[in-house]
Design a protein around this motif. Structure first.
Motif, PDB file in Angstrom:
ATOM      1  N   TRP A 239      -1.596 -13.311  -1.978  1.00 20.49           N
ATOM      2  CA  TRP A 239      -0.574 -12.142  -2.476  1.00 20.49           C
ATOM      3  C   TRP A 239      -1.363 -11.074  -2.520  1.00 20.49           C
ATOM      4  N   LEU A 240      -2.611 -10.721  -2.990  1.00 16.94           N
ATOM      5  CA  LEU A 240      -3.271  -9.480  -2.723  1.00 16.94           C
ATOM      6  C   LEU A 240      -3.166  -8.969  -1.305  1.00 16.94           C
ATOM      7  N   CYS A 241      -3.579  -9.730  -0.591  1.00 20.27           N
ATOM      8  CA  CYS A 241      -3.502  -9.118   0.909  1.00 20.27           C
ATOM      9  C   CYS A 241      -2.256  -8.519   1.491  1.00 20.27           C
ATOM     10  N   ALA A 242      -1.377  -9.174   1.122  1.00 22.52           N
ATOM     11  CA  ALA A 242       0.017  -8.747   1.362  1.00 22.52           C
ATOM     12  C   ALA A 242       0.211  -7.547   0.970  1.00 22.52           C
ATOM     13  N   VAL A 243       0.076  -7.336  -0.628  1.00 23.87           N
ATOM     14  CA  VAL A 243      -0.017  -5.765  -1.116  1.00 23.87           C
ATOM     15  C   VAL A 243      -0.752  -4.910  -0.480  1.00 23.87           C
ATOM     16  N   PHE A 244      -2.326  -5.394  -0.220  1.00 25.27           N
ATOM     17  CA  PHE A 244      -3.158  -4.270   0.474  1.00 25.27           C
ATOM     18  C   PHE A 244      -2.777  -3.823   1.830  1.00 25.27           C
ATOM     19  N   ASP A 245      -2.233  -4.599   2.592  1.00 27.96           N
ATOM     20  CA  ASP A 245      -1.562  -4.389   3.838  1.00 27.96           C
ATOM     21  C   ASP A 245      -0.451  -3.254   3.826  1.00 27.96           C
ATOM     22  N   ARG A 246       0.304  -3.503   2.697  1.00 26.76           N
ATOM     23  CA  ARG A 246       1.448  -2.587   2.667  1.00 26.76           C
ATOM     24  C   ARG A 246       0.870  -1.302   2.152  1.00 26.76           C
ATOM     25  N   TRP A 247      -0.036  -1.188   1.122  1.00 24.58           N
ATOM     26  CA  TRP A 247      -0.694   0.137   0.420  1.00 24.58           C
ATOM     27  C   TRP A 247      -1.762   0.629   1.449  1.00 24.58           C
ATOM     28  N   TYR A 248      -2.543  -0.042   2.145  1.00 29.33           N
ATOM     29  CA  TYR A 248      -3.405   0.391   3.039  1.00 29.33           C
ATOM     30  C   TYR A 248      -2.762   0.934   4.473  1.00 29.33           C
ATOM     31  N   GLY A 249      -1.543   0.313   4.723  1.00 27.48           N
ATOM     32  CA  GLY A 249      -0.988   0.860   6.107  1.00 27.48           C
ATOM     33  C   GLY A 249       0.244   1.922   5.920  1.00 27.48           C
ATOM     34  N   ALA A 250       0.207   2.318   4.576  1.00 28.85           N
ATOM     35  CA  ALA A 250       1.300   3.245   4.445  1.00 28.85           C
ATOM     36  C   ALA A 250       1.037   4.616   5.065  1.00 28.85           C
ATOM     37  N   PRO A 251       1.899   5.314   5.644  1.00 26.93           N
ATOM     38  CA  PRO A 251       1.766   6.673   6.262  1.00 26.93           C
ATOM     39  C   PRO A 251       1.036   7.826   5.445  1.00 26.93           C
ATOM     40  N   ARG A 252       1.271   7.701   4.260  1.00 22.81           N
ATOM     41  CA  ARG A 252       0.594   8.607   3.076  1.00 22.81           C
ATOM     42  C   ARG A 252       0.308   7.828   2.029  1.00 22.81           C
ATOM     43  N   ARG A 253      -0.835   8.599   1.306  1.00 19.83           N
ATOM     44  CA  ARG A 253      -1.043   7.700  -0.019  1.00 19.83           C
ATOM     45  C   ARG A 253      -0.058   7.906  -0.918  1.00 19.83           C
ATOM     46  N   GLU A 254       0.532   6.365  -1.445  1.00 21.60           N
ATOM     47  CA  GLU A 254       1.611   6.551  -2.274  1.00 21.60           C
ATOM     48  C   GLU A 254       1.351   6.498  -3.852  1.00 21.60           C
ATOM     49  N   THR A 255      -0.177   5.919  -4.171  1.00 22.61           N
ATOM     50  CA  THR A 255      -0.888   5.542  -5.333  1.00 22.61           C
ATOM     51  C   THR A 255      -2.111   4.972  -5.207  1.00 22.61           C
ATOM     52  N   GLY A 256      -2.893   4.906  -6.005  1.00 25.33           N
ATOM     53  CA  GLY A 256      -4.276   4.228  -6.082  1.00 25.33           C
ATOM     54  C   GLY A 256      -4.095   3.022  -6.715  1.00 25.33           C
ATOM     55  N   ILE A 257      -4.836   1.945  -6.075  1.00 26.98           N
ATOM     56  CA  ILE A 257      -4.849   0.625  -6.558  1.00 26.98           C
ATOM     57  C   ILE A 257      -6.255   0.370  -6.823  1.00 26.98           C
ATOM     58  N   ARG A 258      -6.657   0.118  -8.148  1.00 21.01           N
ATOM     59  CA  ARG A 258      -8.078   0.014  -8.479  1.00 21.01           C
ATOM     60  C   ARG A 258      -8.778  -0.951  -7.890  1.00 21.01           C
ATOM     61  N   LEU A 259      -8.357  -2.236  -7.980  1.00 19.54           N
ATOM     62  CA  LEU A 259      -9.043  -3.462  -7.259  1.00 19.54           C
ATOM     63  C   LEU A 259      -9.569  -3.129  -5.913  1.00 19.54           C
ATOM     64  N   PHE A 260      -8.560  -2.728  -5.108  1.00 18.68           N
ATOM     65  CA  PHE A 260      -8.881  -2.301  -3.822  1.00 18.68           C
ATOM     66  C   PHE A 260      -9.821  -1.194  -3.485  1.00 18.68           C
ATOM     67  N   GLU A 261      -9.635  -0.254  -4.359  1.00 16.54           N
ATOM     68  CA  GLU A 261     -10.459   0.968  -4.003  1.00 16.54           C
ATOM     69  C   GLU A 261     -11.929   0.656  -4.476  1.00 16.54           C
ATOM     70  N   GLU A 262     -12.097  -0.381  -5.427  1.00 22.75           N
ATOM     71  CA  GLU A 262     -13.404  -0.726  -5.795  1.00 22.75           C
ATOM     72  C   GLU A 262     -13.874  -1.359  -4.650  1.00 22.75           C
ATOM     73  N   LEU A 263     -13.369  -2.234  -4.585  1.00 20.61           N
ATOM     74  CA  LEU A 263     -13.796  -3.333  -3.195  1.00 20.61           C
ATOM     75  C   LEU A 263     -14.064  -2.636  -2.004  1.00 20.61           C
ATOM     76  N   ILE A 264     -13.485  -1.442  -1.537  1.00 25.23           N
ATOM     77  CA  ILE A 264     -13.745  -0.333  -0.388  1.00 25.23           C
ATOM     78  C   ILE A 264     -15.119   0.060  -0.922  1.00 25.23           C
ATOM     79  N   MET A 265     -15.034   0.751  -2.005  1.00 24.56           N
ATOM     80  CA  MET A 265     -16.396   1.472  -2.246  1.00 24.56           C
ATOM     81  C   MET A 265     -17.619   0.766  -2.443  1.00 24.56           C
ATOM     82  N   LEU A 266     -17.599  -0.707  -2.817  1.00 25.69           N
ATOM     83  CA  LEU A 266     -18.791  -1.574  -2.667  1.00 25.69           C
ATOM     84  C   LEU A 266     -18.767  -1.864  -1.400  1.00 25.69           C
TER      85      LEU A 266
END
Length: 394
Positions: A239-266
């Motif tokens: 479920w979360l990977c489907a959202v990540f792909d939609r969010w991460y693959g967007a041509p422009r930043r639409e919003t932040g998603i805390r869980l994904f941003e925290e994992l990327i930072m780590l």
């Protein structure tokens, strides 16, 4: 442990009856014996304790919570925020926030008070109307989406937009992941937080098919691709990977998603500020309506009294809390030692490690271990691919 986030239970009751609520529907029922709201004398004592504890210039957050904090009404809300502002000052190092279900944001007097004190507001929303209303209903069974949507439109208006902190969504496998993300985007949130539903090894979350872990972890080196929780279905990662792909693959930043941003930072070697991932120190203290000091609310899903510490603001300081054994619990799960994902996953949310009937009931990885391993692996693959595409450093 250095308290920097102070979560105040301003009101102990709620105007919704959400099916998955960790306060009213979980193992801990201590709310029944606590005052309905935090009275003025308690607010003043909390403010004094925070002011005495913080170091000059140190950033802190005070979050009004519940139940539903807006149930106190505009007068008590104004008084509470006035006391906090007088005690703590109005500098940029003191952040005032609130988490609400959004229903009462339609009250112009409440919005006036929030504007006056610059309170940043997060709103709980689980997606489109049908999906949201499956779990987040009024006591009479009527869905709350229409009322929340109206509140969000008010919060997003030009005069209030600076107060809009974002939306918080609890993952429901029955809802389409991309459809949920896009339904949340309709309200233009500056940030989203996607929460896994609370569960543990004794009360597994829906759809996982988890079986309790053996008392002794399997011998041999942990498989970094799996994590310590072993193999199994990964419906929440899917479920979360489907959202990540939609969010991460967007041509422009639409919003932040805390869980994904925290994992990327780590994954990139940084640190996270979330209690759900990483291994950073705990810095949150909950103050209940009666002034008692507790651990994170999520522990209420484990057993009755799991969040209790025996401390309160009338007899104890926040320095006392920092020294208390309950607040000094290691973030890392011992059983996760040696796992290749440990520094990123951190063993998961502490409440999700619980298994009843053991000497150390939290000595397990998160019940979401296979999901976390799959999600982290998916995000890491995207980062590796994109870093490689940059070419060699020059």
């Amino acid at each position: 442990m250095t308290p920097r986030q102070f979560l105040l239970k301003l009101h102990g009751r709620c105007n919704l009856a959400c099916s998955y609520c960790y306060v009213y529907e979980a193992a801990d029922q201590s709310w029944r014996t606590k005052p309905r709201r935090m009275e003025s004398a308690t607010v003043r004592q909390v403010a004094r304790r925070i002011a005495a504890h913080r170091r000059p210039g140190e950033p802190i957050s005070v979050i009004l919570h519940g139940g539903e904090p807006l149930l106190v009404g505009p007068r008590h809300l104004d008084e509470t925020l006035g006391v906090l502002r007088e005690a703590l000052g109005g500098g940029a190092d003191v952040a005032l926030g609130m988490q609400t279900n959004g229903v009462l944001l339609r009250d112009p007097e409440l919005m006036r008070v929030l504007r006056h004190y610059g309170v940043r507001v997060g709103v709980s929303l689980d997606g489109a109307a049908r999906d949201h209303d499956r779990n987040r209903r009024f006591g009479n069974g009527r869905g709350s989406h229409a009322a929340v949507a109206e509140g969000l439109r008010i919060l997003g208006a030009a005069e209030n937009r600076h107060l809009y902190a974002g939306v918080l969504c609890t993952v429901d496998l029955a809802n389409d992941p991309v459809g949920t993300y896009e339904a949340l985007l309709e309200f233009a949130p500056p940030r989203m937080d996607l929460l896994l539903p609370h569960g543990n090894w004794s009360a597994p979350p829906p759809g996982t098919g988890r079986r309790p872990l053996p008392r002794v972890p399997p011998a041999g080196p942990p498989d970094g691709a799996r994590g310590r929780g072993g193999e199994g279905p990964t419906p929440y990662a899917d479920w979360l990977c489907a959202v990540f792909d939609r969010w991460y693959g967007a041509p422009r930043r639409e919003t932040g998603i805390r869980l994904f941003e925290e994992l990327i930072m780590l994954l990139l070697g940084g640190r996270a500020s979330s209690e759900a991932v990483g291994t950073g120190p705990m810095d949150l203290v909950v103050v209940e309506t009666d002034g008692t000091l507790e651990l994170a609310d999520s522990l209420k899903v484990a057993y009755d009294g799991a969040a209790a510490t025996g401390l309160d603001v009338f007899r104890h300081s926040f320095a006392d809390a920092a020294r208390h054994p309950s607040f000094r619990t290691p973030r890392r799960a011992a059983v996760c030692g040696g796992c290749a994902l440990e520094r990123v996953c951190g063993g998961g949310l502490y409440a999700h490690r619980y298994k009843a009937g053991e000497d150390d009931p939290f000595a397990h990885p998160t019940v979401y271990c296979p999901d976390m391993a799959a999600l982290i692996g998916h995000i890491r693959a995207a980062l590796v691919r994109d870093v490689a595409a940059l070419g060699p450093a020059r």
